[in-house]
Design a protein around this motif. Structure first.
Motif: not given
Length: 190
Positions: A17-24, A26-30
């Protein structure tokens, strides 16, 4: 590790889902920023440790020069040897040599430095050298003393001594950086 491949496969098939992609994302950026900050601070602390080591060595060298200027001037070899032996008791000290004004060795203790030392910099009369592999650092400084200029009564003004500075020798010390590196690596792995 298998989890990572599952996520990549789902991304490729566009089943997240879009929220999962955004969370992923964000995790890679962090994760990326954390890695960059980790290496930045690691490099910064390494440089600070090196500077602190150089300051300690320079203070020791300054103290040895100050303490040995008069014994060198009057030729007191035993006092010079005592100064050199006391310096050899410090952690990481590999060698200490004190030379007279013509380059003859008055005191030497430790291992002869093998290999090529590169001049890093010169600061306030102290020459900083580092071994090619980076495992040892050497420092050297000239010993100078004020010598009375005989026959010149104008140098004695109002009971103050004015003389000429004369080089009476040189102090060379070599430190091993192995213990410092081991201590830094121990902190780094915690």
């Amino acid at each position: 590790m298998n989890f990572f491949f599952v996520i990549l496969e789902r991304l490729r098939q566009r089943q997240l889902s879009i929220s999962a992609k955004v969370s992923l994302l964000f995790a890679f950026i962090v994760l990326g920023l954390s890695s960059v900050l980790y290496f930045f601070f690691l490099d910064y602390e390494s440089g600070r440790n090196s500077e602190a080591f150089d300051r300690r060595a320079q203070l020791l060298l300054n103290q040895m020069v100050a303490n040995s200027s008069y014994p060198m001037l009057v030729g007191d070899r035993e006092a010079v040897a005592r100064i050199g032996r006391s310096a050899m008791g410090l952690q990481g000290m590999e060698s200490c040599s004190i030379l007279d004004s013509v380059g003859d060795t008055i005191f030497f203790q430790g291992e002869k430095a093998q290999g090529y030392f590169e001049v890093l910099r010169e600061d306030a009369g102290t020459i900083f050298l580092e071994e090619e592999g980076g495992d040892r650092r050497a420092y050297q400084r000239k010993i100078s003393a004020l010598v009375w200029a005989e026959g010149d009564p104008e140098l004695l003004v109002m009971d103050t001594f004015v003389g000429q500075e004369q080089v009476v020798g040189m102090v060379k010390i070599t430190f091993s950086l192995k213990q410092e590196k081991e201590d830094f690596n121990a902190v780094q792995t915690k």
